[in-house]
Design a protein around this motif. Structure first.
Motif, short mmCIF file in Angstrom:
data_model
loop_
_atom_site.label_atom_id
_atom_site.label_comp_id
_atom_site.label_asym_id
_atom_site.label_seq_id
_atom_site.Cartn_x
_atom_site.Cartn_y
_atom_site.Cartn_z
N UNK A 25 0.82 -1.20 0.00
CA UNK A 25 0.00 0.00 0.00
C UNK A 25 0.86 1.26 0.00
N UNK A 26 1.94 1.26 0.76
CA UNK A 26 2.85 2.42 0.79
C UNK A 26 3.46 2.63 -0.60
N UNK A 27 3.82 1.55 -1.27
CA UNK A 27 4.35 1.66 -2.63
C UNK A 27 3.31 2.20 -3.60
N UNK A 28 2.07 1.76 -3.44
CA UNK A 28 0.99 2.24 -4.30
C UNK A 28 0.75 3.73 -4.08
N UNK A 29 0.75 4.17 -2.84
CA UNK A 29 0.54 5.59 -2.54
C UNK A 29 1.68 6.42 -3.13
N UNK A 30 2.91 5.95 -3.02
CA UNK A 30 4.05 6.65 -3.60
C UNK A 30 3.92 6.73 -5.12
N UNK A 31 3.53 5.62 -5.75
CA UNK A 31 3.34 5.59 -7.19
C UNK A 31 2.28 6.59 -7.64
N UNK A 32 1.15 6.63 -6.94
CA UNK A 32 0.07 7.55 -7.29
C UNK A 32 0.51 8.99 -7.10
N UNK A 33 1.22 9.26 -6.02
CA UNK A 33 1.69 10.62 -5.74
C UNK A 33 2.59 11.11 -6.87
N UNK A 34 3.58 10.32 -7.26
CA UNK A 34 4.50 10.74 -8.31
C UNK A 34 3.83 10.77 -9.68
N UNK A 35 2.84 9.90 -9.90
CA UNK A 35 2.09 9.94 -11.15
C UNK A 35 1.31 11.24 -11.28
N UNK A 36 0.68 11.67 -10.19
CA UNK A 36 -0.07 12.94 -10.21
C UNK A 36 0.87 14.11 -10.45
N UNK A 37 2.04 14.10 -9.81
CA UNK A 37 3.02 15.16 -10.03
C UNK A 37 3.45 15.18 -11.49
N UNK A 38 3.71 14.03 -12.08
CA UNK A 38 4.13 13.96 -13.48
C UNK A 38 3.02 14.44 -14.41
N UNK A 39 1.78 14.06 -14.15
CA UNK A 39 0.66 14.49 -14.99
C UNK A 39 0.49 16.00 -14.92
N UNK A 40 0.58 16.57 -13.73
CA UNK A 40 0.45 18.03 -13.59
C UNK A 40 1.60 18.73 -14.33
N UNK A 41 2.81 18.19 -14.20
CA UNK A 41 3.95 18.79 -14.90
C UNK A 41 3.76 18.72 -16.41
#
Length: 44
Positions: free
Chosen positions: A18-34
């Motif tokens: 779950x911690x890995x999934x949360x990290x993946x989602x967080x960085x995915x959102x940052x990449x999409x916004x960028x």
């Protein structure tokens, strides 16, 4: 079938997953916004 005893399950692997999934989602959102900001700046 084994009896279920509340609170005896080792959830360490699930917590790491779950911690890995949360990290993946967080960085995915940052990449999409960028990417969206980049596209907005290039399109102007």
């Amino acid at each position: 079938m084994a009896e279920h005893k509340h609170g005896e399950m080792d959830a360490h692997v699930q917590e790491e997953t779950f911690a890995g999934f949360v990290t993946f989602v967080k960085w995915s959102v940052v990449a999409i916004i960028a990417i969206l900001i980049f596209m907005a700046l290039v399109n102007s």
